[in-house]
Design an enzyme around this catalytic site. Structure first.
Site, mmCIF file in Angstrom:
data_model
loop_
_atom_site.group_PDB
_atom_site.id
_atom_site.type_symbol
_atom_site.label_atom_id
_atom_site.label_comp_id
_atom_site.label_asym_id
_atom_site.label_seq_id
_atom_site.Cartn_x
_atom_site.Cartn_y
_atom_site.Cartn_z
ATOM 1 N NE ARG A 151 -0.677 -0.682 4.850
ATOM 2 C CZ ARG A 151 -1.059 -0.339 6.068
ATOM 3 N NH1 ARG A 151 -2.074 0.456 6.254
ATOM 4 N NH2 ARG A 151 -0.431 -0.823 7.124
ATOM 5 C CB SER B 36 -5.847 2.395 5.933
ATOM 6 O OG SER B 36 -6.175 2.399 7.294
ATOM 7 C CD GLU C 201 -17.350 2.483 1.758
ATOM 8 O OE1 GLU C 201 -18.602 2.440 1.812
ATOM 9 O OE2 GLU C 201 -16.640 2.520 2.788
ATOM 10 C CG PHE D 35 -15.120 -1.403 2.576
ATOM 11 C CD1 PHE D 35 -15.963 -2.429 2.981
ATOM 12 C CD2 PHE D 35 -14.211 -0.888 3.483
ATOM 13 C CE1 PHE D 35 -15.892 -2.933 4.263
ATOM 14 C CE2 PHE D 35 -14.138 -1.389 4.772
ATOM 15 C CZ PHE D 35 -14.979 -2.417 5.173
ATOM 16 C CG HIS E 1 -6.085 -3.112 4.538
ATOM 17 N ND1 HIS E 1 -5.342 -2.069 3.994
ATOM 18 C CD2 HIS E 1 -5.987 -2.981 5.881
ATOM 19 C CE1 HIS E 1 -4.819 -1.359 4.968
ATOM 20 N NE2 HIS E 1 -5.179 -1.892 6.130
ATOM 21 C CG ASP F 135 -8.995 -5.350 10.954
ATOM 22 O OD1 ASP F 135 -8.944 -5.227 12.184
ATOM 23 O OD2 ASP F 135 -8.727 -4.429 10.162
ATOM 24 N NE ARG G 57 -3.263 -3.658 8.864
ATOM 25 C CZ ARG G 57 -2.957 -4.309 9.984
ATOM 26 N NH1 ARG G 57 -2.799 -5.615 9.965
ATOM 27 N NH2 ARG G 57 -2.813 -3.656 11.120
#
Lengths: 322, 283
Positions: free
Chosen positions: A18, A45, A66, A91, A117, A125, A175
């Site tokens: 990222r 993020s 989104e 998303f 991610h 998560d 990530r």
């Protein structure tokens, strides 16, 4: 484990892909004033902060919305902008599939859907966020290009390359901190597979984080006297069919490796290519019809069968079927 | 395009209604109800209000842009685009047929001039229009972006995401209109999913809201659009609540949801056309 192996590619530094996106976006923004950024409340993020700071007038905070972000981006292209949308892969795809389908893909808009991610390596998560179906969803859409680079350098290069490409793109990254093993000055060619290691017994087609695992697997196989070819499929669509056929004609069997469901992933695309052109044994490394769970990236890769050891097993199985 | 006077706009509207009915009749499918109800609005936009070029450039730089979010009312849009010279009126014969550029719902895939984005799946147009409006601002382009939504479409959550965004980002070169006919496929909006006080909702979302009480009266529609235009550039997006009657202009179609997506029979078509003067020549 990999420290003792004679690896064809090595690294001195680890970084998240990222960050490659964030740094690539900043450079793309410097090169082209039409590049704009949109983010749905995940600037940190997605590593979009540097772009936002340098180009505040070309950056749009969308909030947690989104669907709206995808529509906004599609609209911005109509006035010549090149929008990069940023949120988590879940998303970026599943949540907004219809918006992408109608306003971006069917309308053939120059939107870059940038998704962090992705996959199991999101880690703790858990499954709500660990999307493993995104590549499948995106590659089914006509007009859509699907890219999943393997490390920081390749992600940065890919981000800059898609800014210069006209058309909708799904860019997938992740990530975790990951080895940087490809060159900083690489030229990223959309749709062109990269043969990283020559071999003759089996071809390993890998994408994203799994390219590193394929590099490790090659060294492990070599220790056992097996010569594996490693091909980096950073662009899943359009697929470099020519490179795939050429390699498998030589090696006679293959393994696909990806951080994604087997259904709808890179392996599916390779299987289609081989069945139509050059039928040969193919073994899959990927997630087999299950959701993920909480854990560290390394633990999850092991539990769900996505690491170098699994690629080695799959390579041997493919060779045995020749 | 040259600004047409009121009398001429009324004439054009009659022809557009004939086009809508003939297109839908020929293929025995499509959505005549809200197309008829929005005819004055479309004619007012394309023949009087918007600065636009029928030679069609996708980017539309220095032009006013229009987006149709409730894409199912494509017949009225196709007629108005054809009648303003984006493509030949003859092409309306191909509506909804194989190999046509006039798809059931508007699309860019076949390259129909005048269409800038596909629509049909509801709730997306306001986001697209807001993005286009913001891009115009960055480009220093002072023209206006228009979008039309259905009232039933207000049930889609994305509409409110876009509403919140446009107000927050002060997208004040945007005029959104709601076709407020109080009907949707399954019946009156009040019964299907009550919209409650739509005006209060948009005001609460931070928009400048005007009402056009007679959306099928050309003078009122023009007045509403002028008023909306005058409110642009003041820090808020503008919403035009356009009260219309579904099926307006044809006595047996008016005021009911039953003609939302039904085509007239041969006999019904003849009856309907008898109520609408042929002013520009049928295609």
């Amino acid at each position: 484990m990999d420290k003792t192996l004679d690896l064809k590619f090595t690294y001195t530094e680890k970084k998240d892909t990222r960050s490659g996106f964030g740094d690539g976006l900043l450079e793309a923004g410097r090169k082209n004033p039409n590049v704009v950024g949109l983010c749905a409340d995940l600037i940190g993020s997605l590593k979009m902060g540097a772009f936002q700071k340098e180009f505040p007038e070309r950056f749009f905070q969308v909030g947690i919305a989104e669907a709206n972000m995808i529509g906004l981006a599609a609209g911005m292209t109509i006035n010549g902008k090149i929008p990069f949308t940023g949120t988590f892969a879940n998303f970026s795809t599943g949540r907004v599939y219809d918006q992408i389908r109608q306003s971006v893909a069917y309308s053939d808009k120059n939107v870059k859907i940038c998704a962090s991610h992705a996959g199991l390596t999101l880690g703790e998560d858990g499954a709500t966020h660990q999307i493993l179906e995104d590549v499948g969803m995106m590659k089914m859409l006509p007009h859509m290009t699907v890219i999943n680079p393997c490390d920081y350098n390749q992600t940065k290069a890919a981000t800059m390359a898609i800014a210069e490409y006209e058309g909708p793109v799904y860019l997938r990254f992740g990530r975790p901190s990951w080895p940087i093993f490809t060159p900083a000055d690489q030229k990223f060619e959309i749709g062109k597979a990269w043969k990283m290691i020559e071999g003759k017994d089996v071809t390993i087609f890998a994408t994203g984080h799994l390219v590193w695992e394929a590099v490790v697997a090659e060294a492990m196989l070599r220790e056992e006297g097996i010569s594996a070819e490693v091909i980096n499929i950073h662009t899943i669509k359009p697929l470099d069919e020519e490179a795939i056929i050429e390699s498998v004609k030589k090696t006679g069997c293959a393994v696909s490796a990806e951080e994604h469901q087997l259904n709808g992933g890179l392996g599916d695309s390779i299987a289609q290519t081989l069945i139509r052109n050059n039928p040969a044994p193919l073994e899959y490394v990927g997630v087999n019809d299950s959701f993920g769970e909480s854990g560290t990236p390394t633990e999850l890769m092991e539990k769900y069968g996505l690491n170098a050891e699994n690629i080695v097993k799959a390579a041997k199985a493919a060779i045995a079927r020749k | 395009m040259e600004k047409q006077p009121l009398e001429q706009l009324t004439k054009i509207s009659s022809q557009v209604r004939r086009d809508i009915l003939r297109m839908v009749h020929a293929v025995q499918s499509g959505h005549p109800g809200a197309s008829l109800g929005c005819t004055e609005f479309f004619v007012a936009l394309y023949f009087n209000q918007m600065k636009h070029d029928n030679k069609f450039n996708m980017d539309g730089a220095n032009e006013d842009l229009f987006f149709l979010s409730n894409g199912h009312i494509s017949p009225v849009w196709y007629s108005v685009l054809a009648r303003s010279g984006y493509f030949s009126a003859e092409e309306m014969k191909t509506f909804r047929k194989l190999d046509s550029r006039l798809q059931g719902h508007p699309a860019t895939e076949e390259g129909l001039p005048g269409i800038r984005i596909a629509s049909g799946s509801l709730g997306q147009g306001l986001s697209v229009a807001t993005g286009a409006a913001q891009a115009k601002k960055i480009n220093g382009d002072d023209r206006t972006v228009y979008v039309l939504m259905g009232d039933g479409e207000q049930q889609e959550g994305q509409v409110w995401e876009a509403a919140m965004y446009a107000a927050h980002h002060k997208v004040d070169n945007l005029i959104a209109t709601i076709d407020f006919n109080r009907q949707q496929i399954d019946g009156p909006t009040k019964e299907v999913m009550d919209l409650q006080d739509l005006k209060a909702k948009w005001v609460a979302f931070g928009w400048e809201v005007i009402e056009t009480k007679q959306g099928n009266d050309m003078a009122s529609v023009l007045e509403g659009l002028e008023k909306a235009k005058a409110l642009t550039g003041k820090g808020k997006p503008v919403l035009n609540l356009l009260h219309t009657e579904m099926g307006f202009g044809v006595d047996f179609m008016v005021g009911t949801h039953k003609w939302h997506g039904i085509a007239p029979s041969d006999e019904q078509l003849a009856n309907a056309l008898g109520q609408l003067e042929e002013t520009l020549g049928d295609y």
